[in-house]
Each structure stands twice: as structure tokens, then as C-alpha cells.
Design an enzyme around this catalytic site. Sequence first.
Site, PDB file in Angstrom:
ATOM      1  N   SER A 145       0.820  -1.200   0.000  1.00  6.89           N
ATOM      2  CA  SER A 145       0.000   0.000   0.000  1.00  6.89           C
ATOM      3  C   SER A 145       0.860   1.260   0.000  1.00  6.89           C
ATOM      4  O   SER A 145       1.648   1.467  -0.902  1.00  6.89           O
ATOM      5  CB  SER A 145      -0.977  -0.041   1.178  1.00  6.89           C
ATOM      6  OG  SER A 145      -1.942   0.973   1.077  1.00  6.89           O
ATOM      7  N   ASP A 160      -2.594   6.280  -3.901  1.00  4.44           N
ATOM      8  CA  ASP A 160      -1.413   5.603  -3.355  1.00  4.44           C
ATOM      9  C   ASP A 160      -0.961   4.507  -4.322  1.00  4.44           C
ATOM     10  O   ASP A 160      -1.609   4.260  -5.351  1.00  4.44           O
ATOM     11  CB  ASP A 160      -1.700   5.071  -1.949  1.00  4.44           C
ATOM     12  CG  ASP A 160      -2.727   3.956  -1.913  1.00  4.44           C
ATOM     13  OD1 ASP A 160      -3.453   3.788  -2.913  1.00  4.44           O
ATOM     14  OD2 ASP A 160      -2.818   3.262  -0.886  1.00  4.44           O
ATOM     15  N   ASP A 181      -1.004   1.257  -4.669  1.00  7.26           N
ATOM     16  CA  ASP A 181      -1.900   0.204  -5.152  1.00  7.26           C
ATOM     17  C   ASP A 181      -3.298   0.732  -5.446  1.00  7.26           C
ATOM     18  O   ASP A 181      -4.222  -0.038  -5.710  1.00  7.26           O
ATOM     19  CB  ASP A 181      -1.948  -0.981  -4.190  1.00  7.26           C
ATOM     20  CG  ASP A 181      -2.613  -0.656  -2.860  1.00  7.26           C
ATOM     21  OD1 ASP A 181      -2.443   0.480  -2.387  1.00  7.26           O
ATOM     22  OD2 ASP A 181      -3.277  -1.543  -2.288  1.00  7.26           O
ATOM     23  N   ASP A 230      -5.818   2.048  -3.850  1.00  3.91           N
ATOM     24  CA  ASP A 230      -7.049   1.821  -3.095  1.00  3.91           C
ATOM     25  C   ASP A 230      -7.403   3.033  -2.239  1.00  3.91           C
ATOM     26  O   ASP A 230      -8.490   3.086  -1.668  1.00  3.91           O
ATOM     27  CB  ASP A 230      -6.980   0.537  -2.258  1.00  3.91           C
ATOM     28  CG  ASP A 230      -5.881   0.543  -1.201  1.00  3.91           C
ATOM     29  OD1 ASP A 230      -5.080   1.504  -1.158  1.00  3.91           O
ATOM     30  OD2 ASP A 230      -5.820  -0.425  -0.417  1.00  3.91           O
TER      31      ASP A 230
END
Length: 569
Positions: free
Chosen positions: A146, A305, A307, A309
Site C-alpha cells: 500500500s 497511493d 496500489d 485503493d
Amino acid sequence: MNDYRKAYQKWMNFSNLEPSLKQELASISAEKEIEDRFYRHLAFGTGGLRGVIGAGTNRINRYVIRRATEGLARYLLKTDADARKKGVAIAFDSRHMSEDFAREAAGVLAQHGIHVYLFEKLRPTPMLSFAVREKGAAAGIVITASHNPPQYNGYKVYGPDGGQIPPATADAIFQEIEGVENELTVAILPYEEAKNGGLIHLLGEEMDRLYTDRLLSLSLHPQIVREQGAHLNIVYSPLHGTGNEPLRRVLKAMGFTRVHIVKEQEHPDPDFPTVSAPNPEEKQAFEKAIELGKKVDAQLLLATDPDADRVGIVFKDRSGNYQFLNGNQIGALMLHYLLSQKKAAAELPHNGVMLKTIVTSDLGKAIASSYGIHTMETLTGFKFIGEKIREFEENGTHQFLFGYEESYGYLIGPFVRDKDAIQAGMLICEMAAFYQSPAGGGMTLDQVLEQIYQKHGYYVEDLISFTFEGKEGQEKITAMMEELRRRPLEQIGGSAVTNMEDYLSRIRDLPRADVLKFHLKDGGWVAIRPSGTEPKIKFYFSAVTQNQEAAEQKLAACKSDMLRIVAQF
């Protein structure tokens, strides 16, 4: 010999150890570092694995990935007779070793005869969730850490509903992982052999197209967006991660023609060289976007960010200044937009529900209530929101409308079962376009937020995190929570504590969790939670009055009190 020493020697004596890892271990002379690398296996919980990339059982590397996947494979084969046929979907982000780790996981699954649906190149985490559901897979894996610093990577497991695995499933998988005798000798089918043998199937443009089509179905005012698409000037930064292509694709399809990309942060880069942390919660992450925004006179700036999400925004307010919003404020704006427009279109269901976490602002609850929409709270972590959506589908009691958490995670369409910055990003752009149009009153987002505050009260929130690295750090965090339970606070920031909720007990039928929440007489609250994925303890603060200045003063007093308590440790 200490257990950590035995583990260290086992790795050092393993003849087939990856050369770079053997070299890394050979360079370590400090006993404390050897202990930290080998005193335990990297913890597997409901967030999967997350840690620093490197050699050792308490680090992220190919052997730790193989061990976790071997445990997952054993679990799937025990619990699902069709697991081999259903398969497992795998995605990966832009971090160091992410693609390698994804292939390692695929190889272990293929060794068991389990089919794998592997994205051909990096994709956002929400697209993994979507792919699990589209393929009817038995599980999903995403390789990501993340918004953590560059030296980290991680391994997250998803269930057949596309949601992060709940605690009971995580425990069952953990038991299987613990049964793996030797992480260094887990059998793995070579990637090319597995692919040529029809066990690894690559996912690409077809899945992208399906996902984009579902995103477009979320638009509430497609005609207004087409009319306003050339008038909203947008700046977007993927922060060197995975969001670039999918978000740009859907914005273009909606009709937004003035989308400017922060070139220095456009392409994937595992070192995230332009930011101190690739996290849209941090104001520093927007520095390059604001520079570009000023050049092109943008009204809206977005950043996702690595990834993709989580999404954060900065916008131009009524005075022409760029204003940064926190996750609670973004969520309040999105919820207000969704519910107000659905009500205007007579599309609000009688059994609609909004989901938020226990550390998310109560402003969302006030907004939902004003539209006759029920609010349910979950523990921190989007997996619990995904779990509730599944429950609603199974029992038909509620219709999901929106879910969010203060840490910049949002979900609108349940075809994904995790927070989705691509969904949220497109809706934020639509919302800004709508409000600046004549139909929306020609307003900036701060004007909309001000109307919300005037109706429901001024809610202000903050979060403070403290990092305690290593074994000693974990012991310090544990001691802090034990002390607060042993001697509960009676007053915070000049306001009496009316109730302490200890989520290690069953609170409102929620699962047990290491969280304390102190409710204050003046309507505010303070929550304390050790992170499940990082060596941190987090303090959440909320205050509310009918006056912004008074609310901020209350918040400051609460923070000051808690800082004094933390200083004792």
C-alpha cells in the site's frame, strides 16, 4: 542455542539460498539484527503479511511468500472441493520484487494443480478484488504494501467474494502456514512450465474493459459530466503507482478532457523518489501536483497511493486558494452528493445503509440520518465493510449505498469488495463538475462542505501515530494498551469520559479487536489502536460543536492530554 540462531544457521547453511539473500545475511554482524530477522515468522493476520524486504523469517522474501502460499493452497484444497478448477487471481503493484513475488505465489499454487489468473502487468488492488468476483475464483492474492515506505512489501489474501479475508479465515490459513515444516524447501512449479501447461492464465485488456464499464455505471449525472467535462481542469498523480492507466481511462470515457498528469510521478517507480511517503494522506505528496495545478489553473487535484485503493484531493476554494481535505471530509462530501442526488432522482432505497468504521467521523452518520439512511459501524479495516456487504446480499436486509474509512478509503459500487480509489476518483471528479455547473449551484467544494457543517455541526478530527520498531517496540505498544485498560482515563481535554469501549470485549456484536474508545461528555471521542500491519500505535480524535473554532480548541486539548500520556512510555 537460541531459536533465532537456529533459524539463522538453517538459512546460512541452505545450499540453494538465493545468492543475494545469502550475501545480505553474511554482511550482518550485529546480534540484535540477526535476532530481529529471525526471532519469529513474519506475522500473518487479516491483512496478510507486510514487512521490510530482505533476508530472514521476519522479512518479506520469496521463501516467506512461498510458505504463505503453501499454507493458502492447503487451506483451499481442504475447504473447497473445486478450488483447483476455480483458481486464484493474483495482482501486484509497482514495488520492489512485486512481480517476482506474484510469480512465486503462482508457482506454488500451480504445483498443487490450482489454476492461477495472473495480471500480465501491475494493476490496482481493487482490480484484483473485481477479478476474483468476475472469474469466480476461490481466492485472490495481491502483492503490495500500500502506502508504506519503499523498503516494504506485502501479501494480502482475498476470499471468493472479493473481500479481504475475515479473522476466522485468516486464523484457519495461519494454522496451515504454521504446518509448513521448512519455508526453504516449499515445492514450486517454474513459471514458464506452469504457463505452458495451462495452469497460469494471464489477465489483461478484457478485464480492464469489464472494470471500466462497471465504473461508468456508477455515474449519477453522465450528461452533466459530458457538458462540464471541458470546464473542469484536473491534475492527477498516481504517486509512481498503479492508478495511472485505469483512472485516466475512465475519466476519458466519462468526458473529462482536461486531465493533466504529474509527469515526475506518472510512471511506476518502487523508490517513490519524489515523495517522503507515497501516501495521499500526507500533504507533502501533493507538492508536485500543486505546482502543476498552479501552472494549468486546475480546480481539482487528485493523488492515489501505489496500489490505488486510497485517494486524496486538493481543490481550489472560493478564494482561489488550494485547500487540502482529510479523509473524513472527502467521505462526507461524497456521501452527501450520492444521497442528495439519489433522493432527487427518487432512487433512495427504503432499506439503504451506509457503512463506516468505528474511528471514522460521526458526520457521515449525521448526513445519512438526514436522508433516512441507516448507518452501521465496523471495526477498522475495509475487510469488515466487505463482510457486511456480503451479509446484506445473503439475507436481503439492507441495500449497500456507500462505505468509507477516515484513512482515505471509499467504496460506491459493490462489484469491488475493497476500498477503490478508481471508483472514488471518478465520483469526486463528477461531484466537482456537478457542483460547479448551473445545476449544482455553481459552487466550489468548500462551499458545499460549509453547507454540510452548518446543517449538521462542525466535526473536526485528527490522527497521531507513533512508531516503535522491532521487538522492543511491540512490547512497548502492548504495555501502553495494558496500562490504559488497567487504569482507564477519567477525563480527556477537560471533558469527562462517559464511557470506555474496550473492543477486546464484544461491543455491538463486533469481532474482538485491540482497540479502546473513550466517549466524552461534550460529544467528542478518542480512540487508540495498535496498527495490524505496521509497528505503530494510532490515536484518533474527534470533536464537534456548532462553531469551528471551538471544535478545534477541544480537539487540541484532547491531543495535548494524550501526548502527555504517550510521553510516559
